[in-house]
Design an enzyme around this catalytic site. Structure first.
Site, PDB file in Angstrom:
ATOM      1  CD  GLN A 170     -10.660 -42.861  44.312  1.00  0.00           C
ATOM      2  OE1 GLN A 170      -9.543 -43.381  44.293  1.00  0.00           O
ATOM      3  NE2 GLN A 170     -10.914 -41.737  44.980  1.00  0.00           N
ATOM      4  NE  ARG A 180      -3.522 -51.721  40.246  1.00  0.00           N
ATOM      5  CZ  ARG A 180      -3.822 -52.378  41.340  1.00  0.00           C
ATOM      6  NH1 ARG A 180      -2.879 -52.926  42.063  1.00  0.00           N
ATOM      7  NH2 ARG A 180      -5.082 -52.486  41.731  1.00  0.00           N
ATOM      8  CE1 TYR A 210      -8.844 -48.984  41.930  1.00  0.00           C
ATOM      9  CE2 TYR A 210     -10.633 -47.665  42.862  1.00  0.00           C
ATOM     10  CZ  TYR A 210     -10.006 -48.897  42.683  1.00  0.00           C
ATOM     11  OH  TYR A 210     -10.544 -50.035  43.254  1.00  0.00           O
ATOM     12  CE1 TYR A 229      -3.955 -45.517  48.359  1.00  0.00           C
ATOM     13  CE2 TYR A 229      -4.060 -43.234  47.671  1.00  0.00           C
ATOM     14  CZ  TYR A 229      -4.585 -44.516  47.662  1.00  0.00           C
ATOM     15  OH  TYR A 229      -5.732 -44.779  46.946  1.00  0.00           O
TER      16      TYR A 229
END
Length: 327
Positions: free
Chosen positions: A192, A225, A220, A57
């Protein structure tokens, strides 16, 4: 805030966890550094004790900002969840599995999935330095690496646990078969994965497996988004270099818009936003331990934390689920 034990570990994490992908900047159109740091401070000040990040990231930037943001805070009250296994600096010397070309400052940067023992140990040392800490609460492989035996990856994680550099080990984007293979070497804490109102594929296999084996699920993209905030349909203009321009094209946007209009009255009754309603619904799904919620600034972080400030009745859950079936 509500806190839950992650899988078979003694690690307590906040149900809403600060997802630090967007503050890294790459793929999200950029972000102001002080806004990013303020978002972490706001999360911590409002009961969100867990932060999820990754070296990828921002090519280290997200971890660096987290390190700066938590400086002077009581480290024992913060859970840092980070990852390994995506390399981009050529340190793998052509090894690993090519993933994709990332872009930074107009330049293409090849990213590889690589999870060899030596590479993991190197990555962890770099992460510890960027984060300004001497241990990581949960270390997760970012994506499966088809070129490295899973047993080798898990042996490296076991060594790091023994050395006290990580408290627990998890995986990300693993299939059931890959989890079972990993567990032969090291009992993993969690997986995840992507999960949302619009993407419930894990309910077919991962959810029942996790319930049966006391394994955590960290999800996630619960907001897809930002699509499920509803803002996209009202005012948001995405920057040209924002990857969501392409990502949103997979959905029937008119049906999503209609769905959000149907459930918005429930949010209004709670004095909540659509985003908070979506996060709360997600937190109440079977086997889900943690819901990652990104925040670019302090206000968004506070709103995310407040998603746990109300409940949803069985009737309200049924109304939402019925509307979901029409998408």
């Amino acid at each position: 805030m509500e806190y839950r034990t992650l899988g078979n570990t003694n690690l307590e994490v906040s149900v809403i966890t600060h997802g630090a992908f967007a503050i890294g900047g790459n793929m999200w159109g950029g972000n102001e550094k002080q806004d990013s740091i303020n978002s972490i401070h706001a999360s911590l000040d409002h009961g969100v004790t867990s932060i999820d990040t990754a070296p990828f990231y921002g090519f280290g930037l997200s971890e660096e900002m987290i390190g700066e943001a938590i400086k002077g805070r009581d480290r024992s009250k913060i859970q840092i969840l980070t990852k390994f296994g995506l390399v981009w600096d050529g340190s793998n010397h052509g090894k690993g599995e090519f993933f994709f070309d990332a872009e930074e400052n107009g330049q293409k940067i090849p990213v590889y999935k690589y999870a060899s023992r030596q590479s993991i140990i190197k990555e962890v040392e770099e992460s510890l330095q960027r984060l300004g800490t001497d241990y990581i609460d949960l270390l997760q492989i970012h994506w499966p690496d088809g070129t490295t035996p899973i047993s080798e990856t898990m042996e490296a994680l076991d060594l790091l646990i023994q050395q006290g550099k990580i408290r627990a080990a998890g995986v990300s984007n693993y299939s059931i078969e890959q989890i079972q293979e990993a567990n032969k070497t090291l009992k993993i804490a969690s997986n995840q994965v992507s999960y949302s109102m619009l993407n419930q594929a894990i309910e077919q296999d991962l959810v029942p497996y996790s319930l049966e084996n006391n394994s955590g699920i960290i999800v996630y993209s619960p907001m897809e988004r930002g699509l499920l905030t509803g803002k996209y349909f009202k005012e948001t203009q995405l920057k040209d270099n924002d990857h969501r321009n392409g990502y949103f094209s997979q959905f029937d946007l008119q049906k999503v818009k209609t769905f959000l209009e149907k459930i918005e009255p429930i949010a209004q009754e709670k004095g909540a936003t659509l985003s908070q309603l979506v996060l709360r619904w997600t937190s109440l799904q079977p086997a889900i331990t943690v819901v990652l919620a990104g925040a670019r600034n302090a206000q968004q972080a506070i709103e995310n934390a407040k998603a746990m400030s109300f409940g949803l009745s069985e009737e309200e859950m049924n109304l939402i689920n019925t509307a979901l079936k029409e998408i």
